[in-house]
Design a protein around this motif. Structure first.
Motif, PDB file in Angstrom:
ATOM      1  N   SER A 106       0.795  -1.228   0.000  1.00 20.93           N
ATOM      2  CA  SER A 106       0.000   0.000   0.000  1.00 20.93           C
ATOM      3  C   SER A 106       0.833   1.286   0.000  1.00 20.93           C
ATOM      4  O   SER A 106       0.510   2.229  -0.730  1.00 20.93           O
ATOM      5  CB  SER A 106      -0.961   0.003   1.189  1.00 20.93           C
ATOM      6  N   ILE A 109       1.828   2.080  -3.563  1.00 24.80           N
ATOM      7  CA  ILE A 109       0.705   2.529  -4.389  1.00 24.80           C
ATOM      8  C   ILE A 109       0.365   3.973  -4.037  1.00 24.80           C
ATOM      9  O   ILE A 109       0.064   4.788  -4.916  1.00 24.80           O
ATOM     10  CB  ILE A 109      -0.511   1.605  -4.179  1.00 24.80           C
ATOM     11  N   THR A 110       0.446   4.302  -2.745  1.00 31.17           N
ATOM     12  CA  THR A 110       0.203   5.676  -2.315  1.00 31.17           C
ATOM     13  C   THR A 110       1.193   6.633  -2.953  1.00 31.17           C
ATOM     14  O   THR A 110       0.811   7.686  -3.494  1.00 31.17           O
ATOM     15  CB  THR A 110       0.308   5.775  -0.779  1.00 31.17           C
ATOM     16  N   LEU A 113       0.464   7.069  -6.729  1.00 32.79           N
ATOM     17  CA  LEU A 113      -0.711   7.886  -7.026  1.00 32.79           C
ATOM     18  C   LEU A 113      -0.516   9.342  -6.609  1.00 32.79           C
ATOM     19  O   LEU A 113      -1.039  10.255  -7.249  1.00 32.79           O
ATOM     20  CB  LEU A 113      -1.943   7.304  -6.323  1.00 32.79           C
ATOM     21  N   LEU A 159      -4.626  -6.573  -3.613  1.00 34.97           N
ATOM     22  CA  LEU A 159      -4.055  -5.370  -4.225  1.00 34.97           C
ATOM     23  C   LEU A 159      -5.089  -4.250  -4.292  1.00 34.97           C
ATOM     24  O   LEU A 159      -4.755  -3.074  -4.102  1.00 34.97           O
ATOM     25  CB  LEU A 159      -3.539  -5.696  -5.623  1.00 34.97           C
ATOM     26  N   LEU A 160      -6.340  -4.601  -4.552  1.00 32.46           N
ATOM     27  CA  LEU A 160      -7.406  -3.601  -4.561  1.00 32.46           C
ATOM     28  C   LEU A 160      -7.587  -2.999  -3.170  1.00 32.46           C
ATOM     29  O   LEU A 160      -7.817  -1.790  -3.021  1.00 32.46           O
ATOM     30  CB  LEU A 160      -8.705  -4.241  -5.040  1.00 32.46           C
ATOM     31  N   ALA A 163      -4.889  -0.564  -2.652  1.00 34.09           N
ATOM     32  CA  ALA A 163      -5.196   0.662  -3.394  1.00 34.09           C
ATOM     33  C   ALA A 163      -6.243   1.493  -2.659  1.00 34.09           C
ATOM     34  O   ALA A 163      -6.189   2.730  -2.667  1.00 34.09           O
ATOM     35  CB  ALA A 163      -5.685   0.319  -4.799  1.00 34.09           C
ATOM     36  N   ALA A 166      -4.572   3.393  -0.112  1.00 36.10           N
ATOM     37  CA  ALA A 166      -3.822   4.471  -0.753  1.00 36.10           C
ATOM     38  C   ALA A 166      -4.726   5.663  -1.049  1.00 36.10           C
ATOM     39  O   ALA A 166      -4.350   6.823  -0.833  1.00 36.10           O
ATOM     40  CB  ALA A 166      -3.166   3.963  -2.036  1.00 36.10           C
TER      41      ALA A 166
END
Length: 299
Positions: A106, A109-110, A113, A159-160, A163, A166
């Motif tokens: 996470s 991903i943060t 993004l 993974l979702l 996200a 994130a």
């Protein structure tokens, strides 16, 4: 409230991580309820604990604290719905080790993004750590797809979920929200409403066996609620980079509990991929600690 020492703060954060690490074991104890039913009752258990925590943190003004987070808090809370639901489904569909190791991605991903959305630059060390983590994720997702549709879906759900966390973090940064707890409370309330709506729309009842309902309520009130209280108090005395390292206890212990008590074993690819991800997280945290003075990292 008296000032907390570093040692006491680190101990409280470690205790919070230990409580959170029991989540996978608790979900494994539920055999008949689906992810949405579990999410509903876990949220129902979490809401009172979170409300009391927000009331304490806000000096007895919980509703003012909730209103203060505004649209960023609502967006962040919506991200948590995805994170919470994805996490429960992932643990049901794949191994606990596979799920929690993928949750650990996470922070990357943060960072990825936040680069285009918030214009936050990504440090070279973080780019390297992200590439390393992506390699570990690839090992695990590829193995999940190879083992069957359920395992692959579980990996993608994990993974979702990462996200979703994130999105929660980015929304709070975008809104410059200083206290995350009211947004988490919004997320728990939204999660309960969404879980109720999805369950009823699917023609199911929200009622589940009493023992499973008790486990789900305890997950919310004790594992999440009490854990968040300990983390909130302890994090005040621990630098941010060290918080990342201490909370990795959750990821390391979660597979241990299900192995010791349920005999659930992780595959070699899961352990290898998970080790790569954790190494990337640790390296990124340590590089951040060296880059900035500890005083500037305090939460």
């Amino acid at each position: 409230m008296p000032e907390l020492s570093y040692r006491a703060g680190a101990l409280l954060v470690a205790l919070a991580a230990i409580l959170w690490s029991l989540m996978g074991l608790a979900i494994r104890m539920i055999e008949t309820a689906d992810a949405w039913q579990i999410l509903f009752w876990r949220s129902v258990g979490l809401l009172p604990a979170l409300f009391l925590l927000v009331a304490w943190r806000s000096g007895g003004r919980p509703f003012a604290a909730i209103r203060s987070v505004g649209l960023p808090g609502l967006i962040g809370g919506s991200g948590l719905v995805v994170a919470f639901a994805g996490a429960i489904y992932a643990i049901q569909a794949t191994s606990v080790a596979n799920a929690v190791f993928l949750f650990a991605a996470s922070p990357f991903i943060t960072a990825l993004l936040a680069w285009p959305i918030l214009r936050e630059p990504v440090r070279p060390a973080t780019w390297g750590a992200m590439l390393l983590a992506a390699f570990g994720v690839g090992l695990m997702v590829r193995q999940g797809l190879a083992l069957g549709e359920g395992m692959g879906a579980g990996s993608l759900a994990a993974l979702l979920s990462a996200a979703g966390f994130a999105v929660f973090t980015i929304a709070l940064r975008w809104g410059r929200v200083g206290d995350m707890l009211p947004a988490v409370l919004i997320g728990a309330a939204l999660a309960a409403l969404v879980a109720l709506a999805v369950t009823l729309a699917g023609g199911k009842t929200i009622l589940i066996p009493a023992e499973e309902m008790g486990v789900a309520l305890a997950m919310g009130a004790v594992l999440l609620g009490a854990g968040m209280t300990l983390y909130t108090i302890g994090s005040r005395a621990v630098p941010a980079a060290e918080l990342t390292l201490i909370t990795m206890i959750e990821v390391l212990l979660a597979p241990v509990w299900v192995f010791l008590l349920l005999g659930e074993q992780a595959t070699p690819s899961t352990l290898l991929g998970g080790a790569v991800i954790l190494a990337a997280v640790a390296a990124n945290a340590l590089s951040g600690a060296r880059r900035r003075p500890a005083a500037n990292q305090a939460v």
